[in-house]
Design a protein around this motif. Structure first.
Motif, PDB file in Angstrom:
ATOM      1  N   GLN A 291       0.853  -1.191   0.000  1.00 21.34           N
ATOM      2  CA  GLN A 291       0.000   0.000   0.000  1.00 21.34           C
ATOM      3  C   GLN A 291       0.885   1.235   0.000  1.00 21.34           C
ATOM      4  OE1 GLN A 291      -2.730  -1.034   3.419  1.00 21.34           O
ATOM      5  NE2 GLN A 291      -4.273  -0.391   1.932  1.00 21.34           N
ATOM      6  N   LEU A 292       0.586   2.199  -0.884  1.00 24.50           N
ATOM      7  CA  LEU A 292       1.388   3.407  -1.012  1.00 24.50           C
ATOM      8  C   LEU A 292       0.976   4.388   0.081  1.00 24.50           C
ATOM      9  CD1 LEU A 292       3.626   4.426  -2.893  1.00 24.50           C
ATOM     10  CD2 LEU A 292       1.872   5.693  -4.145  1.00 24.50           C
ATOM     11  N   LYS A 293       1.860   4.585   1.018  1.00 28.31           N
ATOM     12  CA  LYS A 293       1.541   5.377   2.208  1.00 28.31           C
ATOM     13  C   LYS A 293       1.140   6.809   1.858  1.00 28.31           C
ATOM     14  CE  LYS A 293       3.373   6.979   6.638  1.00 28.31           C
ATOM     15  NZ  LYS A 293       4.540   7.093   7.528  1.00 28.31           N
ATOM     16  N   ASN A 294       0.187   7.323   2.617  1.00 19.61           N
ATOM     17  CA  ASN A 294      -0.264   8.711   2.566  1.00 19.61           C
ATOM     18  C   ASN A 294      -0.839   9.103   1.201  1.00 19.61           C
ATOM     19  OD1 ASN A 294      -0.589  11.077   4.187  1.00 19.61           O
ATOM     20  ND2 ASN A 294       0.924  12.098   2.896  1.00 19.61           N
ATOM     21  N   THR A 295      -1.520   8.175   0.539  1.00 18.58           N
ATOM     22  CA  THR A 295      -2.225   8.513  -0.706  1.00 18.58           C
ATOM     23  C   THR A 295      -3.733   8.500  -0.490  1.00 18.58           C
ATOM     24  OG1 THR A 295      -2.072   6.184  -1.376  1.00 18.58           O
ATOM     25  CG2 THR A 295      -0.391   7.693  -2.209  1.00 18.58           C
ATOM     26  N   ALA A 296      -4.160   8.551   0.773  1.00 18.34           N
ATOM     27  CA  ALA A 296      -5.583   8.630   1.085  1.00 18.34           C
ATOM     28  C   ALA A 296      -6.112  10.021   0.755  1.00 18.34           C
ATOM     29  CB  ALA A 296      -5.814   8.306   2.562  1.00 18.34           C
ATOM     30  N   GLY A 297      -7.433  10.136   0.716  1.00 12.62           N
ATOM     31  CA  GLY A 297      -8.026  11.434   0.407  1.00 12.62           C
ATOM     32  C   GLY A 297      -9.514  11.450   0.663  1.00 12.62           C
ATOM     33  N   LYS A 298     -10.098  12.611   0.477  1.00  9.21           N
ATOM     34  CA  LYS A 298     -11.541  12.778   0.631  1.00  9.21           C
ATOM     35  C   LYS A 298     -12.008  13.918  -0.261  1.00  9.21           C
ATOM     36  CE  LYS A 298     -10.864  15.555   4.839  1.00  9.21           C
ATOM     37  NZ  LYS A 298     -11.185  15.647   6.297  1.00  9.21           N
ATOM     38  N   GLU A 299     -13.304  13.893  -0.547  1.00 10.77           N
ATOM     39  CA  GLU A 299     -13.888  14.913  -1.425  1.00 10.77           C
ATOM     40  C   GLU A 299     -15.322  15.173  -0.980  1.00 10.77           C
ATOM     41  OE1 GLU A 299     -14.934  15.534  -6.183  1.00 10.77           O
ATOM     42  OE2 GLU A 299     -13.261  14.242  -5.567  1.00 10.77           O
ATOM     43  N   LEU A 300     -15.710  16.448  -0.976  1.00 14.09           N
ATOM     44  CA  LEU A 300     -17.073  16.847  -0.656  1.00 14.09           C
ATOM     45  C   LEU A 300     -17.488  17.948  -1.621  1.00 14.09           C
ATOM     46  CD1 LEU A 300     -19.525  16.543   1.210  1.00 14.09           C
ATOM     47  CD2 LEU A 300     -18.539  18.341   2.654  1.00 14.09           C
ATOM     48  N   ARG A 340      10.218   7.562   6.650  1.00 21.72           N
ATOM     49  CA  ARG A 340       8.979   8.308   6.399  1.00 21.72           C
ATOM     50  C   ARG A 340       7.898   7.442   5.765  1.00 21.72           C
ATOM     51  NH1 ARG A 340      10.269  13.252   2.825  1.00 21.72           N
ATOM     52  NH2 ARG A 340       8.161  13.876   3.432  1.00 21.72           N
ATOM     53  N   VAL A 341       8.273   6.297   5.176  1.00 24.27           N
ATOM     54  CA  VAL A 341       7.283   5.460   4.498  1.00 24.27           C
ATOM     55  C   VAL A 341       6.867   4.256   5.340  1.00 24.27           C
ATOM     56  CG1 VAL A 341       8.174   6.173   2.253  1.00 24.27           C
ATOM     57  CG2 VAL A 341       9.020   4.061   3.294  1.00 24.27           C
ATOM     58  N   GLU A 342       7.328   4.196   6.578  1.00 28.09           N
ATOM     59  CA  GLU A 342       6.916   3.098   7.444  1.00 28.09           C
ATOM     60  C   GLU A 342       5.455   3.260   7.842  1.00 28.09           C
ATOM     61  OE1 GLU A 342       9.623   3.145  10.700  1.00 28.09           O
ATOM     62  OE2 GLU A 342      11.259   2.206   9.561  1.00 28.09           O
ATOM     63  N   PRO A 343       4.718   2.165   8.029  1.00 31.15           N
ATOM     64  CA  PRO A 343       3.285   2.252   8.337  1.00 31.15           C
ATOM     65  C   PRO A 343       3.048   3.019   9.638  1.00 31.15           C
ATOM     66  CG  PRO A 343       3.913   0.008   7.780  1.00 31.15           C
ATOM     67  CD  PRO A 343       5.189   0.773   7.921  1.00 31.15           C
ATOM     68  N   ASP A 344       1.949   3.764   9.671  1.00 38.50           N
ATOM     69  CA  ASP A 344       1.573   4.507  10.871  1.00 38.50           C
ATOM     70  C   ASP A 344       0.337   3.914  11.537  1.00 38.50           C
ATOM     71  OD1 ASP A 344      -0.431   5.212   9.120  1.00 38.50           O
ATOM     72  OD2 ASP A 344       0.210   7.300   8.922  1.00 38.50           O
ATOM     73  N   GLY A 345      -0.145   2.773  11.015  1.00 37.10           N
ATOM     74  CA  GLY A 345      -1.272   2.105  11.629  1.00 37.10           C
ATOM     75  C   GLY A 345      -2.628   2.586  11.152  1.00 37.10           C
ATOM     76  N   ASP A 346      -2.669   3.585  10.267  1.00 34.85           N
ATOM     77  CA  ASP A 346      -3.945   4.123   9.779  1.00 34.85           C
ATOM     78  C   ASP A 346      -3.816   4.388   8.283  1.00 34.85           C
ATOM     79  OD1 ASP A 346      -6.326   5.354   9.275  1.00 34.85           O
ATOM     80  OD2 ASP A 346      -6.156   6.855  10.862  1.00 34.85           O
ATOM     81  N   THR A 347      -4.529   3.628   7.471  1.00 39.11           N
ATOM     82  CA  THR A 347      -4.422   3.783   6.020  1.00 39.11           C
ATOM     83  C   THR A 347      -5.369   4.851   5.466  1.00 39.11           C
ATOM     84  OG1 THR A 347      -6.076   2.046   5.635  1.00 39.11           O
ATOM     85  CG2 THR A 347      -3.751   1.374   5.752  1.00 39.11           C
ATOM     86  N   ARG A 348      -6.156   5.501   6.323  1.00 40.45           N
ATOM     87  CA  ARG A 348      -7.090   6.515   5.847  1.00 40.45           C
ATOM     88  C   ARG A 348      -6.718   7.926   6.310  1.00 40.45           C
ATOM     89  NH1 ARG A 348     -11.300   3.609   3.610  1.00 40.45           N
ATOM     90  NH2 ARG A 348     -12.410   5.519   3.102  1.00 40.45           N
ATOM     91  N   ASN A 349      -5.700   8.051   7.145  1.00 48.02           N
ATOM     92  CA  ASN A 349      -5.334   9.394   7.582  1.00 48.02           C
ATOM     93  C   ASN A 349      -4.535  10.106   6.496  1.00 48.02           C
ATOM     94  OD1 ASN A 349      -3.017   7.845   7.804  1.00 48.02           O
ATOM     95  ND2 ASN A 349      -2.244   8.940   9.597  1.00 48.02           N
ATOM     96  N   ILE A 350      -4.520  11.433   6.561  1.00 46.52           N
ATOM     97  CA  ILE A 350      -3.823  12.255   5.573  1.00 46.52           C
ATOM     98  C   ILE A 350      -2.799  13.102   6.315  1.00 46.52           C
ATOM     99  CG2 ILE A 350      -4.065  13.945   3.721  1.00 46.52           C
ATOM    100  CD1 ILE A 350      -7.027  13.171   3.563  1.00 46.52           C
TER     101      ILE A 350
END
Length: 792
Positions: A291-300, A340-350
């Motif tokens: 999983q590519l870290k920190n590529t999560a996002g949101k849109e409204l 910097r690319v090690e997992p942080d335990g949350d795949t949905r945080n930005i």
């Protein structure tokens, strides 16, 4: 892949005889409530489209099956229905008058049944069925259209190898304005709420001015709803990034008034890759859990519209806001760091670095109808606010973090005001003329601890005229003229900290001063005159052609004139040239079309020649800015861009076969032939193939049901510009299932598909992450459901 093509060919030959015996005729008459024939009404049956004759008649020969039928014409309320065809049928339509002057037509085409340009028509159902996270990526199956990917939630369009500031996107006649120049800047458009869309391939400069050099993505969100209350609810889920989203729209019309409201929200996590390691700048960077870290996002996003429709006057006011926030892979900003690319335990945080974009628009479209003419007035205001956030870092001593928002790296705040008036006059059935005035004013402010682009103000004033001559039903001639006058005023910027840093590193005072003066005060004016001639000819019932000749232009942008800094989005030091001239080009394209017995074949060769194509070229010298690498400068050169597009569709009984492919060839043309590299950001040659089969043709519950298998084959891109890398070819498989579920007054459109079925590792040559050796997303399973309600 070879086996797949053999199966396709055998199926075509073996089923062709069967299909001829299973073809039925669907015909009818389209008229107004008063009984008069509607000449030139648009009739779409399944994936085929027709126009009514002078007597209002239409006729289509189709295989047995269930078909969605759409009938529309300017000034009348559209009609949609589903037809079960298992014998010859007659189906008449009576369209209610609405005087929908808001449904503006492309100014370079005929108002109803003809256009001399290449146009692809897409409706809301197609976009929702093909939704891939953004508007541009949802259209990639169309011939000649590609998407420049920016992670999993954003992309921007490429038409015939031209993108960025060379493709215009217009909503309700108003050109979208933002930071189109950056490969890391998405298109702030809500794809799920687009009502109708047209892709004009080829130069659209006459109607839309600068940025329409490669084509126009024309969005129409001004359809008048049916009387009463109506709406729909749409929801989807994707596995590749655990995406969840939904969209709802509601409309109400009573007598002359109507109101519409739309709301879209989606959230996605870090997306999955078919690899566990990437290599960039001699660093081997692990991809944990693929999983590519920190590529999560949101849109409204929200959209609202209120309209008034009278017999000789109609007007709407539309307000919309698109908000997007998405992370950047940590290795894309600054020097790669494995920690910097090690997992942080949350795949949905930005986390930082991330980008945030807000696009607000208000558009007023008004139409005044006269005895022999019509006046359209479009007024608009847009605010595009885009930010890049990254933990404060300095590339040289002496730079202090800002007191407010210390981690705000780049901030662009662009306000755009627009006004456009177009008068359409009908002299006779053979002669129609459009005269237009088009004005635009922009102001861009900047903030942030990094510098890339200076503050500027710009304006553009244009007049245009388009005349159409239709001497017969077989011929349509179009002549378009446009004159533009543009201005740009940029503010200078001096960096004293950089001056002290360079002096301290034993650079000369002259060199330090030239680098510290990041941008100069600039005040320039530009003019451009352009012409286009188009011819649409119908040889017979089967063969037709479109030919276009003309000139094209594009004014240099602020980034091309005044950029001077490290652009993390492109991983290099970019420098503008204040002496650049407007791009000027000559274009020619020919479209040949054959249609008979459910065959639809279109072949389109094209060529563009540019006197001064503007692009980033490696300078051959290294920048003195720390951590910047080679200096890239905006420059201009003669260039050739050419190619050919092919589209083939065939119905064989319950089977549907479709092929869409393109070949692109382009080249810089310089006095030194050894420096004649291809142009940058050129998509690889590709072909998309799909085979579908209809199910449950006799069912009253499952309508328009189809299963399909598809393949997208992309060739190796070894014709690369300076600074680019060869991208290997690849082949992607996909499967899909869609149906319209209907019982007891309940309807639901269900779409299920699997993209990248074999979890293939591949690279997109135009992707934002291509420079980091990051492959595209892996296998994706997606389910979407749309439930309409109310009047239909």
């Amino acid at each position: 892949m070879r086996v797949f093509w053999i199966v396709v060919c055998l199926s075509l030959f073996n089923l062709n005889a069967f299909a001829q015996n299973s073809t039925f005729e669907l015909s009818g008459h389209v008229k107004s409530p008063k009984g008069s024939a509607l000449d030139g009404a648009y009739v779409k049956i399944g994936e085929q489209y027709f126009w009514t004759s002078e007597e209002g008649n239409y006729s289509a020969k189709l295989p047995e099956g269930n078909y969605k039928v759409h009938v529309s014409i300017i000034g009348f309320t559209p009609v949609d229905t589903v037809v079960q065809l298992h014998k010859n049928r007659t189906l008449d339509f009576v369209l209610k008058q609405s005087i929908n002057g808001l449904d503006e037509v492309m100014l370079e085409g005929h108002q109803h049944k003809k256009t001399s340009q290449q146009v692809l028509y897409v409706d809301n159902d197609y976009l929702q069925n093909q939704f891939s996270g953004s508007l541009a990526s949802s259209l990639e199956k169309l011939p000649g259209f590609n998407a420049m990917q920016i992670g999993s939630g954003a992309s921007k369009p490429i038409i015939r190898g031209l993108g960025l500031n060379r493709v215009a996107v217009a909503e309700n006649g108003v050109k979208q304005e933002g930071q189109q120049w950056g490969a890391d800047h998405g298109l702030e458009i809500d794809a799920l709420q687009v009502e109708d869309l047209e892709i004009i391939k080829g130069v659209g400069s006459i109607a839309y001015g600068s940025d329409a050099l490669g084509g126009v993505v024309r969005i129409k969100n001004n359809n008048i709803p049916n009387e009463g209350l109506s709406g729909s609810v749409y929801t989807f889920a994707k596995s590749v990034n655990n995406s969840l989203g939904g969209s709802a729209q509601i409309a109400y019309k009573k007598d002359d008034w109507f109101v519409k409201g739309k709301l879209t929200g989606l959230s996605f996590g870090d997306y999955k890759l078919p690899t566990d390691q990437i290599s960039y700048l001699n660093f081997d960077i692990p991809i944990y859990d693929e999983q590519l870290k920190n590529t999560a996002g949101k849109e409204l996003d929200w959209y609202t519209q209120i309209g008034l429709v009278k017999e000789r006057f109609s007007s709407t006011i539309s307000l919309s806001k698109v908000y997007q926030k998405s992370g950047f892979f940590p290795g894309s900003h600054g020097i790669p760091d494995i920690s910097r690319v090690e997992p942080d335990g949350d795949t949905r945080n930005i986390e930082e670095p991330f980008q945030r974009a807000t696009h607000f628009k208000i558009i007023n479209n008004s139409t005044f109808v006269f005895e022999n003419g019509e006046l359209d007035i479009d007024l608009s205001f847009q605010r595009n606010h885009r930010q890049e956030w990254s933990l404060f870092h300095t590339h040289y001593a002496g730079q202090q973090p800002p007191e407010i928002n210390p981690n705000l790296e780049l901030d662009f705040d662009l306000d755009t005001y627009g006004a456009k008036a177009t008068y359409h006059h009908t002299f006779s059935k053979k002669h129609e003329t459009r005269l237009g005035l088009d004005t635009q004013w922009k102001s861009n402010k900047i903030k942030g601890f990094n510098f890339l682009l200076p503050e500027y103000q710009s304006a553009n004033y244009a007049i245009f005229a388009i005349h159409e001559f239709e001497p017969s039903q077989e011929n349509l001639w179009t002549l378009g003229l446009r004159f533009d006058y543009g201005t740009i005023d940029m503010k200078g910027y001096y960096d004293p900290n950089l001056y002290e840093f360079l002096i301290g590193n034993n650079q000369s005072e002259e060199t330090a001063t030239s680098y510290a003066q990041r941008s100069q005060d600039l005040d320039r004016n530009f003019t451009s005159f352009n012409i286009r001639l188009g011819w649409d000819h119908q040889f017979n019932d089967q063969f037709s052609s479109k030919i276009n000749l003309g000139t094209a232009f594009r004014l240099p942008t602020a980034i091309e004139l005044g950029a001077n800094g490290i652009h993390h989005g492109s991983f290099r030091h970019e420098q503008g040239d204040p002496n650049l001239d407007p791009e000027q080009g000559f274009m020619a394209d020919v479209s040949l079309n054959y249609r008979e017995n459910s065959w639809n074949i279109n072949l389109t060769p094209y060529a563009y020649f540019f006197n001064n194509y503007i692009f980033l070229r490696p300078s051959g010298t290294f920048s003195l800015l720390p951590h910047s690498g080679q200096l890239y400068k905006y420059t201009e050169s003669e260039a050739l861009l050419s190619g050919v597009e092919l589209q083939v569709d065939k119905e064989l009984g319950r089977w549907h076969f479709g092929v869409a492919g393109e070949y692109i060839y382009n080249q810089q043309l310089t006095s030194n032939r050894s420096r004649n590299y291809p142009l940058p950001f050129t998509p690889a040659n590709n072909v998309f193939t799909e085979v579908g089969y209809q199910l449950f043709t006799d069912s009253k519950i499952f309508n328009a049901t189809e299963v399909s298998i598809s393949n997208r084959s992309v060739m190796q891109q070894d014709r690369i510009a300076q600074g680019e890398e060869i991208t290997p070819g690849y082949s992607l498989w996909g499967v899909g299932y869609q149906t319209l579920l209907e019982f007891d007054g309940f309807k639901a459109n269900i779409n299920f598909r699997i993209d990248n079925l074999l979890n293939t590792k591949y690279f997109n040559h135009t992707s934002f992450y291509r420079r980091l050796q990051i492959p595209e997303m892996g296998r994706n399973i997606q389910l979407s459901i749309k439930i309409p309600f109310g009047q239909s």
